[in-house]
Design a protein around this motif. Structure first.
Motif, PDB file in Angstrom:
ATOM      1  N   LEU A 184       1.502  -5.410  10.141  1.00  0.00           N
ATOM      2  CA  LEU A 184       1.703  -4.274   9.244  1.00  0.00           C
ATOM      3  C   LEU A 184       3.133  -3.791   9.405  1.00  0.00           C
ATOM      4  CD1 LEU A 184      -0.059  -1.180  10.897  1.00  0.00           C
ATOM      5  CD2 LEU A 184       0.704  -3.184  12.101  1.00  0.00           C
ATOM      6  N   GLY A 185       3.634  -3.157   8.362  1.00  0.00           N
ATOM      7  CA  GLY A 185       5.001  -2.665   8.444  1.00  0.00           C
ATOM      8  C   GLY A 185       5.307  -1.747   7.278  1.00  0.00           C
ATOM      9  N   LEU A 210      -0.041   2.642  10.517  1.00  0.00           N
ATOM     10  CA  LEU A 210      -1.297   2.062  11.000  1.00  0.00           C
ATOM     11  C   LEU A 210      -2.495   2.709  10.305  1.00  0.00           C
ATOM     12  CD1 LEU A 210      -2.134   1.030  14.610  1.00  0.00           C
ATOM     13  CD2 LEU A 210      -3.809   2.275  13.271  1.00  0.00           C
ATOM     14  N   ALA A 211      -2.517   4.041  10.291  1.00  0.00           N
ATOM     15  CA  ALA A 211      -3.655   4.760   9.684  1.00  0.00           C
ATOM     16  C   ALA A 211      -3.782   4.426   8.195  1.00  0.00           C
ATOM     17  CB  ALA A 211      -3.480   6.263   9.872  1.00  0.00           C
ATOM     18  N   SER A 212      -2.648   4.191   7.524  1.00  0.00           N
ATOM     19  CA  SER A 212      -2.691   3.882   6.092  1.00  0.00           C
ATOM     20  C   SER A 212      -3.262   2.488   5.862  1.00  0.00           C
ATOM     21  CB  SER A 212      -1.291   3.998   5.472  1.00  0.00           C
ATOM     22  OG  SER A 212      -0.783   5.312   5.641  1.00  0.00           O
ATOM     23  N   ILE A 228       0.835  -1.215   0.000  1.00  0.00           N
ATOM     24  CA  ILE A 228       0.000   0.000   0.000  1.00  0.00           C
ATOM     25  C   ILE A 228       0.868   1.263   0.000  1.00  0.00           C
ATOM     26  CG2 ILE A 228      -1.912  -1.119   1.226  1.00  0.00           C
ATOM     27  CD1 ILE A 228      -1.039   0.648   3.701  1.00  0.00           C
ATOM     28  N   ARG A 229       0.206   2.387  -0.318  1.00  0.00           N
ATOM     29  CA  ARG A 229       0.843   3.695  -0.306  1.00  0.00           C
ATOM     30  C   ARG A 229       0.384   4.414   0.963  1.00  0.00           C
ATOM     31  NH1 ARG A 229       2.511   7.299  -4.564  1.00  0.00           N
ATOM     32  NH2 ARG A 229       2.090   9.451  -3.968  1.00  0.00           N
ATOM     33  N   VAL A 256      -6.928  12.785  12.698  1.00  0.00           N
ATOM     34  CA  VAL A 256      -8.130  12.259  12.055  1.00  0.00           C
ATOM     35  C   VAL A 256      -7.686  11.846  10.670  1.00  0.00           C
ATOM     36  CG1 VAL A 256     -10.389  12.861  11.095  1.00  0.00           C
ATOM     37  CG2 VAL A 256      -9.719  13.755  13.336  1.00  0.00           C
ATOM     38  N   SER A 257      -8.042  10.637  10.237  1.00  0.00           N
ATOM     39  CA  SER A 257      -7.604  10.229   8.904  1.00  0.00           C
ATOM     40  C   SER A 257      -8.731   9.548   8.147  1.00  0.00           C
ATOM     41  CB  SER A 257      -6.400   9.290   9.008  1.00  0.00           C
ATOM     42  OG  SER A 257      -6.751   8.156   9.755  1.00  0.00           O
ATOM     43  N   SER A 258      -8.642   9.628   6.829  1.00  0.00           N
ATOM     44  CA  SER A 258      -9.586   8.928   5.958  1.00  0.00           C
ATOM     45  C   SER A 258      -9.007   8.932   4.549  1.00  0.00           C
ATOM     46  CB  SER A 258     -10.952   9.616   5.960  1.00  0.00           C
ATOM     47  OG  SER A 258     -10.936  10.760   5.128  1.00  0.00           O
TER      48      SER A 258
END
Ligand code: WAQ
Ligand code: MG
Length: 272
Positions: free
Chosen positions: A147-148, A177-179, A73-74, A204-206
């Motif tokens: 995750l890493g 983590l948020a990604s 993932i990015r 806050v993330s989305s």
């Protein structure tokens, strides 16, 4: 690859009855090439011993071979919202979460959880409209795991964050983590308040907003904190939990980091 996880805790006198869980101090994890195991474990032990929540008397290290090829993932793009006070932070959290699609009721409920007296080990899964909590275990919550970040992406991220003056383990770990969380289609947004007494910036993330850092999300000295994953109402909790806890995800590409922006600039940037 191997998944390496560390958890440091204190078993204080007041805390040593069988029924009491250990007091959590810190945790960290990542996905690594086998050859790096010794070095990584050493680094994790140093981290556990130097933490602001206290000196642990127990450190658990878990090393597990990952058989599946991790999903690549990015990272989410990073911004910091202009915020000078705790009151302003509260307004920004509400505005950002409403923009991401949470209801006013769900937001109020989320604030009760992250600023409440119970510090969960994981996150609460909350329906974005009804505000209903659907995690099976309310003390533990849902733990994002496996995750890493790849070593090349980590170098790039360190440089990008250095330029913005925010390069730390805390920011990098939270971004990874948020990604991972944002990649889950059923999740519409995340709210995070650190439980470290000295760490007063949350986020806050989305997928729409990216990773928006919120300074003054809590006052210094406060040991409370928490995370909320807002999910679409009607999701099957087991499906979301299986992805968050079990699916190996490796961040191998880094998005940009823009400095401090106003809420209007953040909204404009993402064409909401
Ligand atoms: N999965 C789900 N929830 C977790 C996890 C996990 N792996 N680890 C921690 N939590 C929950 C738990 O309720 C904690 O009390 C809460 O999140 C906060 O965890 O860019 O340090 O590890 O400057 O204290 C934000 C960085 C740092 C912002 C967040 O969180 C920035 C942080 P902490
Ligand atoms: Mg913490």
């Amino acid at each position: 690859m191997v998944s390496i996880r560390m958890r440091a805790s204190i078993r204080s006198k007041a805390n040593n009855r069988k029924k009491c869980a250990d007091l959590h101090v810190s945790g960290a994890e990542g996905l690594y090439e086998h050859g790096l195991t010794g070095e990584v474990v050493e680094g994790y032990i140093m981290r556990a011993l130097g933490h602001s929540r206290g000196r642990p008397d127990r450190i658990d290290i878990n090393i597990e071979k990952i058989k599946a090829v991790p999903k690549k993932i990015r990272s989410l793009p990073i911004t910091t919202i202009a915020c000078r006070s705790a009151n302003m932070a509260q307004r920004h959290i509400r505005d950002l979460l409403l923009l991401a699609g949470a209801s006013g009721f769900a937001v109020e409920n989320a604030l009760k959880v992250v600023y409440g007296p119970v510090v969960m080990r994981g996150a609460s899964l909350m329906c974005a409209v009804s505000g209903r909590r659907i995690e099976p275990d309310r003390r533990r919550g849902v733990r994002v795991s496996r995750l890493g970040i790849g070593s090349y992406a980590e170098d790039v991220l360190k440089r990008v964050l250095d330029k913005a003056g925010i390069n730390s383990d805390t920011v990098r770990d939270a971004l990874v983590l948020a990604s991972k969380v944002a990649c889950c289609k059923e999740v519409i947004a995340e709210l995070c308040v650190s439980d470290d007494p000295d760490y007063t910036t949350g986020y806050v993330s989305s997928r729409k907003l990216g990773y928006v850092r919120v300074p003054h999300i809590k006052s210094g000295g406060d040991r409370r904190g928490g995370r909320i994953f807002f999910v679409k109402d009607g999701v099957v909790p087991e499906k979301v939990i299986a992805y968050l806890e079990k699916k190996p995800v490796l961040l191998d590409d880094v998005s940009e980091c823009s400095g401090v922006l106003s809420i209007n600039e953040i909204i404009g940037k993402h064409h909401i």
